[in-house]
Design an enzyme around this catalytic site. Structure first.
Site, PDB file in Angstrom:
ATOM      1  N   PHE A   1       0.836  -1.204   0.000  1.00 23.56           N
ATOM      2  CA  PHE A   1       0.000   0.000   0.000  1.00 23.56           C
ATOM      3  C   PHE A   1       0.863   1.242   0.000  1.00 23.56           C
ATOM      4  O   PHE A   1       0.693   2.160   0.797  1.00 23.56           O
ATOM      5  CB  PHE A   1      -0.921  -0.037   1.228  1.00 23.56           C
ATOM      6  CG  PHE A   1      -2.195   0.745   1.062  1.00 23.56           C
ATOM      7  CD1 PHE A   1      -3.028   0.549  -0.025  1.00 23.56           C
ATOM      8  CD2 PHE A   1      -2.571   1.683   2.026  1.00 23.56           C
ATOM      9  CE1 PHE A   1      -4.218   1.271  -0.164  1.00 23.56           C
ATOM     10  CE2 PHE A   1      -3.759   2.405   1.907  1.00 23.56           C
ATOM     11  CZ  PHE A   1      -4.576   2.194   0.803  1.00 23.56           C
ATOM     12  N   GLY A   2       1.791   1.265  -0.949  1.00 19.81           N
ATOM     13  CA  GLY A   2       2.603   2.464  -1.169  1.00 19.81           C
ATOM     14  C   GLY A   2       1.858   3.383  -2.115  1.00 19.81           C
ATOM     15  O   GLY A   2       0.630   3.325  -2.244  1.00 19.81           O
TER      16      GLY A   2
ATOM     17  N   ARG B   1       3.425  -4.137   4.890  1.00 29.00           N
ATOM     18  CA  ARG B   1       4.401  -4.226   5.997  1.00 29.00           C
ATOM     19  C   ARG B   1       4.111  -3.179   7.057  1.00 29.00           C
ATOM     20  O   ARG B   1       4.218  -3.411   8.241  1.00 29.00           O
ATOM     21  CB  ARG B   1       5.821  -3.963   5.475  1.00 29.00           C
ATOM     22  CG  ARG B   1       6.489  -5.138   4.851  1.00 29.00           C
ATOM     23  CD  ARG B   1       7.816  -4.722   4.277  1.00 29.00           C
ATOM     24  NE  ARG B   1       7.665  -3.625   3.314  1.00 29.00           N
ATOM     25  CZ  ARG B   1       8.666  -3.046   2.667  1.00 29.00           C
ATOM     26  NH1 ARG B   1       9.888  -3.418   2.897  1.00 29.00           N
ATOM     27  NH2 ARG B   1       8.457  -2.081   1.799  1.00 29.00           N
TER      28      ARG B   1
ATOM     29  N   ARG C   1       6.018  -6.801  -9.339  1.00 34.02           N
ATOM     30  CA  ARG C   1       7.171  -7.533  -9.861  1.00 34.02           C
ATOM     31  C   ARG C   1       6.781  -9.006 -10.039  1.00 34.02           C
ATOM     32  O   ARG C   1       6.113  -9.587  -9.180  1.00 34.02           O
ATOM     33  CB  ARG C   1       8.356  -7.444  -8.900  1.00 34.02           C
ATOM     34  CG  ARG C   1       9.092  -6.122  -8.976  1.00 34.02           C
ATOM     35  CD  ARG C   1       9.783  -5.938 -10.337  1.00 34.02           C
ATOM     36  NE  ARG C   1      10.510  -4.688 -10.442  1.00 34.02           N
ATOM     37  CZ  ARG C   1      10.030  -3.592 -11.035  1.00 34.02           C
ATOM     38  NH1 ARG C   1       8.826  -3.580 -11.563  1.00 34.02           N
ATOM     39  NH2 ARG C   1      10.777  -2.505 -11.115  1.00 34.02           N
TER      40      ARG C   1
ATOM     41  N   GLU D   1      11.530 -11.784 -17.090  1.00 33.70           N
ATOM     42  CA  GLU D   1      11.203 -11.010 -18.297  1.00 33.70           C
ATOM     43  C   GLU D   1      12.392 -11.012 -19.253  1.00 33.70           C
ATOM     44  O   GLU D   1      13.531 -10.923 -18.795  1.00 33.70           O
ATOM     45  CB  GLU D   1      10.851  -9.570 -17.895  1.00 33.70           C
ATOM     46  CG  GLU D   1       9.601  -9.534 -17.057  1.00 33.70           C
ATOM     47  CD  GLU D   1       9.215  -8.120 -16.615  1.00 33.70           C
ATOM     48  OE1 GLU D   1       9.819  -7.150 -17.089  1.00 33.70           O
ATOM     49  OE2 GLU D   1       8.308  -8.007 -15.775  1.00 33.70           O
TER      50      GLU D   1
ATOM     51  N   HIS E   1       4.891  -5.590 -19.597  1.00 32.09           N
ATOM     52  CA  HIS E   1       5.436  -4.584 -18.677  1.00 32.09           C
ATOM     53  C   HIS E   1       5.189  -3.149 -19.180  1.00 32.09           C
ATOM     54  O   HIS E   1       6.126  -2.415 -19.507  1.00 32.09           O
ATOM     55  CB  HIS E   1       6.942  -4.811 -18.440  1.00 32.09           C
ATOM     56  CG  HIS E   1       7.419  -4.227 -17.141  1.00 32.09           C
ATOM     57  ND1 HIS E   1       8.336  -4.838 -16.313  1.00 32.09           N
ATOM     58  CD2 HIS E   1       7.088  -3.068 -16.519  1.00 32.09           C
ATOM     59  CE1 HIS E   1       8.557  -4.083 -15.255  1.00 32.09           C
ATOM     60  NE2 HIS E   1       7.802  -2.999 -15.359  1.00 32.09           N
TER      61      HIS E   1
ATOM     62  N   GLY F   1       3.505  -0.827 -17.318  1.00 29.01           N
ATOM     63  CA  GLY F   1       3.135   0.034 -16.188  1.00 29.01           C
ATOM     64  C   GLY F   1       3.363   1.522 -16.405  1.00 29.01           C
ATOM     65  O   GLY F   1       2.458   2.335 -16.258  1.00 29.01           O
TER      66      GLY F   1
HETATM   67  C1  8YV Z   1       9.943   0.927 -15.634  1.00 26.48           C
HETATM   68  C2  8YV Z   1       8.998  -0.191 -13.518  1.00 26.48           C
HETATM   69  O1  8YV Z   1       9.577   1.106 -16.939  1.00 26.48           O
HETATM   70  O2  8YV Z   1       9.612   1.857 -12.517  1.00 26.48           O
HETATM   71  C3  8YV Z   1       9.537   0.656 -12.410  1.00 26.48           C
HETATM   72  O3  8YV Z   1       9.892   0.084 -11.358  1.00 26.48           O
HETATM   73  O4  8YV Z   1       8.704  -1.290 -13.303  1.00 26.48           O
HETATM   74  C4  8YV Z   1       8.797   0.266 -14.929  1.00 26.48           C
HETATM   75  O5  8YV Z   1       7.604   0.954 -14.999  1.00 26.48           O
HETATM   76  C5  8YV Z   1      11.219   0.148 -15.562  1.00 26.48           C
HETATM   77  O6  8YV Z   1      11.650  -0.028 -14.256  1.00 26.48           O
HETATM   78  C6  8YV Z   1      12.325   0.773 -16.388  1.00 26.48           C
HETATM   79  O7  8YV Z   1      13.582   0.558 -15.854  1.00 26.48           O
END
Ligand code: 8YV
Length: 322
Positions: free
Chosen positions: A155-156, A179, A241, A270, A288, A290
Site C-alpha cells: 500500500f505504497g 508491511r 514484480r 522477463e 510490462h 506500467g
Molecule cells: C519501468 C517499472 O519502466 O519503474 C519501475 O519500477 O517497473 C517500470 O515501470 C522500468 O523499471 C524501467 O527501468
C-alpha cells in the site's frame, strides 16, 4: 573542470537524453542491454550509470576492482535489480524515480481488472479468429467489478492510487495489507481497511492486486497455498514484480479453476512468459507497460536527470535510496 562521465545504459526519452548529453560527458548505449561483463567494465569507465530494470547490478559488479562509479541513477521506481547493500558498502549513491509513474501504473492495474473481469483479451482473440457468430445472451459473460472487494497487497504510492481509482470507477470496497500500516487519515481518505495478514486479504478479495516491491523478501509470496485461500471467482492482478508470484502455481490455479482469472504486467524472468500462461484464456498478459506512456517516461527521464545533476552539483539528492 572535467565534466562527469555518465553512461545511459538504455536510450532515454528525448528531453532528458538531450539535456544529459548537453550537460555531461554522456555516452548512450543504443543497442542491446549490457551484459554483466560490460556493466563491470562500465563501472571502471564512468562516474555515473543511468540504469534500467534490465541492468542487474549485483554485488560482484558493484565491487568491480578499480570502480569509478559514484552514482547509479535508476530509470524506474523499483530497484530490486540493484544490490543496495553492496552499493552502500562501496559508497555508491543509488536513486530511483518515484511519484511520476504512480498514476500510469495504477491505470494499468485498473486496465487489467477490466480486461480480466470482462474477458477482453479472450473476446478479441475470438473475434479476430472469426469465431464471433453474432450477439448472444450467454457468450463470453464476465463479472462486474461494481461494489466488489479490492484487496491491495502493498500500500505504497501505487497501491493507494489504485485504491482511489477503483473506488471512484467501480465503488469497490478497499482492503489492504502491507508491511507498515498507513496513518489513520490516509486510511480514512481512501476508505481503506487494514487487514492483518496476506492470507486473510487473499480470502476476502474479489480482486487481489499486488503492489509490493520485488526482491528476496517478497519472492513467491503468491504461491499455491495462498492461491488456494482465494475465492474461485477471484482475479489476481500483478503490476508490481513478477518474482512475487510463483508462475507455475498460478498457471495451475487458473487451469483448475482455483481462481477465475489473472491479469499480469510483469513476469519473473522477463521477457520470458511461461508457456503454461500463454496457453490460458483466463490470463491477460501485458508486456510490462506500467509506466509506458509518453508523458510518464519523459517525466521519469527528467527525474533521472535531476538526480544526476543534484548529485554532481553537491545539492540534496531527493530520490536517494542509498
Ligand atoms: C519501468 C517499472 O519502466 O519503474 C519501475 O519500477 O517497473 C517500470 O515501470 C522500468 O523499471 C524501467 O527501468
Amino acid at each position: 573542470m572535467q565534466r562527469p562521465k555518465i553512461l545511459l545504459t538504455r536510450p532515454f526519452p528525448p528531453k532528458a537524453q538531450t539535456w544529459l548529453m548537453e550537460h555531461y560527458d554522456a555516452t548512450l548505449n543504443d543497442g542491446a542491454p549490457l551484459t554483466p561483463a560490460q556493466l563491470a567494465e562500465a563501472m571502471t569507465q564512468y562516474d555515473a550509470l543511468c540504469t534500467a530494470l534490465t541492468d542487474r547490478m549485483t554485488a560482484d559488479i558493484l565491487a568491480t576492482p578499480g570502480a569509478r562509479v559514484r552514482l547509479i541513477a535508476n530509470y524506474g521506481v523499483g530497484y530490486e535489480h540493484i544490490d543496495t547493500a553492496a552499493a552502500k558498502a562501496a559508497g555508491i549513491t543509488v536513486t530511483n524515480t518515484p511519484d511520476v509513474l504512480t498514476e500510469a501504473t495504477a491505470d494499468i492495474a485498473l486496465l487489467l481488472m477490466l480486461m480480466t473481469s470482462r474477458r477482453a483479451s479472450e473476446a478479441e482473440r475470438s473475434l479476430r479468429a472469426g469465431h464471433w457468430k453474432g450477439w448472444s445472451a450467454k457468450v463470453l459473460l464476465g463479472q462486474s467489478l461494481e461494489g466488489k472487494t479490492l484487496g491491495l497487497a502493498g500500500f505504497g504510492r501505487i497501491g493507494q492510487a489504485t485504491a482511489r481509482k477503483a473506488r471512484a470507477a467501480f465503488g469497490m470496497t478497499v482492503l489492504y495489507h502491507s508491511r507498515h500500516r498507513v496513518a489513520p487519515d490516509i486510511e480514512a481518505a481512501l476508505g481503506a481497511d487494514y487487514v492483518e495478514t496476506l492470507d486473510e486479504l487473499a480470502a476476502r478479495s474479489d480482486v487481489l492486486s499486488l503492489h509490493m516491491p520485488g526482491g528476496a523478501e517478497t519472492h513467491h509470496r503468491v504461491n499455491a497455498r495462498l492461491l488456494k485461500r482465494m475465492k474461485s471467482t477471484a482475479i489476481l492482478v500483478n503490476t508490481a514484480r513478477g518474482s512475487v508470484v510463483d508462475e507455475a502455481a498460478l498457471a495451475d490455479a487458473l487451469k483448475t479453476g482455483t481462481i477465475w482469472a489473472a491479469g499480469l504486467d510483469v513476469y519473473e524472468h522477463e521477457p520470458e512468459v511461461p508457456p503454461a500462461l500463454l496457453d490460458l484464456d483466463n490470463a491477460v498478459l501485458l508486456p510490462h507497460l506500467g509506466s509506458a506512456t509518453v508523458e510518464t517516461r519523459e517525466a521519469m527521464g527528467i527525474r533521472v536527470a535531476q538526480n544526476v545533476d543534484a548529485f554532481f552539483s553537491g545539492k540534496p539528492v531527493h530520490d536517494r535510496v542509498v
